[in-house]
Design an enzyme around this catalytic site. Structure first.
Site, mmCIF file in Angstrom:
data_model
loop_
_atom_site.group_PDB
_atom_site.id
_atom_site.type_symbol
_atom_site.label_atom_id
_atom_site.label_comp_id
_atom_site.label_asym_id
_atom_site.label_seq_id
_atom_site.Cartn_x
_atom_site.Cartn_y
_atom_site.Cartn_z
ATOM 1 N N GLU A 258 0.890 -1.161 0.000
ATOM 2 C CA GLU A 258 0.000 0.000 0.000
ATOM 3 C C GLU A 258 0.923 1.203 0.000
ATOM 4 O O GLU A 258 1.567 1.509 1.000
ATOM 5 C CB GLU A 258 -0.922 -0.023 1.221
ATOM 6 C CG GLU A 258 -2.092 0.934 1.107
ATOM 7 C CD GLU A 258 -1.776 2.323 1.609
ATOM 8 O OE1 GLU A 258 -1.392 3.179 0.766
ATOM 9 O OE2 GLU A 258 -1.891 2.541 2.815
ATOM 10 N N CYS A 293 -1.281 8.992 2.693
ATOM 11 C CA CYS A 293 -1.128 8.497 1.330
ATOM 12 C C CYS A 293 -2.382 8.715 0.491
ATOM 13 O O CYS A 293 -2.301 8.791 -0.738
ATOM 14 C CB CYS A 293 -0.735 7.024 1.340
ATOM 15 S SG CYS A 293 -1.793 5.996 2.372
#
Length: 491
Positions: A258, A293
């Site tokens: 991720e 993110c």
């Protein structure tokens, strides 16, 4: 907060149920980014410590002390761990606020409650997932069963220390695996404390091990280890690539990534109440100081509402005060460390040099504090080919790009190497569904910035990662192997 007033914390590695110094005896400093002051020196683990931790995890997996324990028994232990996290929530929130520079209200009201919920959710899921029987004829019985994958290595980011640990540890342990966790060098304290609480809850020795240290040492050693069956990583795309290399160079261990993002907030001309849009766009761009993110760092707005929305955003910044993370009024804390402050300020300068216009912010904040603060910054007149629109800044910087048609807006939103998250703002239900399906992102919020909740999988498209998902039943699934058992039957 004075060092003497800090909550209790340990700074050693936690291996096979015991605290221990790094094999080298080396330590590293962890600091408070709001002041630049050193909080503590933490054990700096390296390949030798990873070897010890993996060996402990392998022994505890192979002897079945956790992997072969009844699902209902694992459930009881993880529920006890959730209770202990709740009982120690203020301590854990304070550690993350001090070490990561996160506003204490975010830690108390979001990160800790979500971490506790994560453990309870996966604990409750353990004894509610069934294996399957294949539709064979009378001559055979085909069983399709899930088994824990084995020893899992988890490499964590620094921006959500306790929450990212929970996202990895809860489903991996629920599935019956053992673990070696490598927290970020910048934020190790709450993860070490989680391991201590796990032991108190009844997680057996060797099942959950934590080795703090540098990425190039402990992290790389974990990625290359021949006795690790899977690595789950959250962090930059650059480092994510390294873990694919480590896997290829070693035992072809499974890797879940991720990674980075450059998420668009696509505001169409028929967007709902612009006050709502303003609130959600600022939240998406500024929450956790933009060190996220999935941050909505690109505002892609229809030209018909652009000027009004930008004016509202500039006014809305008043509700996002910058300050000491321990002050409950603070919504924007410091950048994580001095090099990252310099990186973010460098992007702001590049944005100016590339021709973008600073609407608000654009400078360092609270320079006399000794901390690494950046004023929330809004750029207008941005093009998609500018660095501030194409590269992940990981700071409180919002880039505004205008468009004139829905097709152009979708193209601009998708014109990125990343695909972690996106949002779309429109009054029309048909448009919402059509545009949501067209956006190349793992999570799309409609009339909201949202990452979903623990029930929904989280992960990205393109260079934002692959190999599995955090959250949801999908996360539990990724920590298992599927096996077919084919039994020949006699008539």
């Amino acid at each position: 907060m004075a060092i003497a007033a800090l909550p209790r914390f340990r700074t050693q590695a936690f291996i096979d149920g015991a605290f221990r110094d790094a094999s080298s005896g080396e330590t590293f400093e962890t600091e408070n980014p709001a002041s630049g002051e050193v909080i503590a020196r933490v054990a700096s683990g390296d390949a030798r410590d990873i070897d010890l931790a993996v060996a402990a995890a392998r022994r505890s997996f192979d002897d079945g002390r956790w992997s072969r324990r009844a699902p209902a028994e694992r459930k009881k232990v993880l529920l006890r761990l959730a209770d202990l996290l709740e009982a120690n929530a203020e301590e854990l929130a304070t550690l993350d606020a001090l070490e990561a520079g996160k506003p204490i209200t975010d830690c108390r009201e979001v990160d800790l409650p979500d971490s506790i919920k994560t453990f309870r959710w996966y604990a409750e899921a353990i004894d509610k997932i069934f294996d399957a029987v294949a539709p064979t004829g009378p001559e055979a019985l085909g069983l399709i069963v899930r088994e824990p994958i084995g020893v899992v290595g988890a490499v964590l980011p620094w921006n959500f220390p306790i929450l990212m640990a929970a996202w990895k540890v809860a489903p991996a342990l629920a599935a019956g695996n053992t673990m070696v966790v490598k927290p970020s060098r910048l934020t190790s304290l709450s993860t070490i404390r989680m391991a201590e609480l796990a032991a108190e809850a009844g997680v057996p020795d060797g099942v959950l091990n934590v080795v703090p240290g540098a990425g190039a040492g402990a992290g790389a050693a974990l990625g290359r280890h021949m006795d690790v069956d899977k690595v789950t990583f959250t962090g930059s795309t650059e480092v994510g690539r390294l873990f694919l290399t480590y896997s290829a160079e070693s035992n072809l261990k499974e890797v879940t990534l991720e990674c980075g993002g450059k998420s668009p907030a696509l505001v169409l001309g028929d967007a709902p109440d612009l006050d709502l849009v303003t609130e959600q766009v600022l939240f998406g761009a500024l929450v956790n100081m933009g060190e996220n993110c999935s941050a909505g760092s690109r505002l892609i707005v229809h030209e018909s509402v652009q000027d009004e929305l930008i004016a509202r955003l500039a006014e809305g910044l008043k509700a996002w005060p910058v300050g000491d993370p321990m002050d409950e009024a603070t919504r924007v804390g410091p950048m994580i460390e001095r090099p990252h402050l310099d990186k973010v300020m460098g992007y702001i300068e590049r944005g100016r040099n590339e021709g973008a216009h600073v609407v608000s912010g654009g400078e360092r904040a609270l320079p006399d504090s000794g901390g690494y603060f950046v004023a929330p910054t809004i750029f207008d007149g941005v093009r998609n080919d500018m660095s501030i629109a194409s590269e992940e800044i990981f700071g409180p910087v919002l880039s505004t790009i205008s468009f004139s048609s829905e097709e152009e807006g979708i193209r601009l939103a998708n014109e990125t190497d990343y695909g972690l998250a996106a949002s779309v703002f429109t009054r029309d239900l048909d448009t919402a569904f059509r545009v949501s399906r067209a956006l190349r992102a793992g999570t799309v919020g409609v009339n909201a910035y949202s990452e979903g909740d623990i029930t929904t999988p989280f992960g990205g498209y393109k260079q934002s990662g692959f190999g599995g998902r955090d959250k949801g039943l999908e996360a539990l699934e990724q920590y298992t192997e599927k096996k077919t058992i084919w039994v020949a039957l006699r008539s």
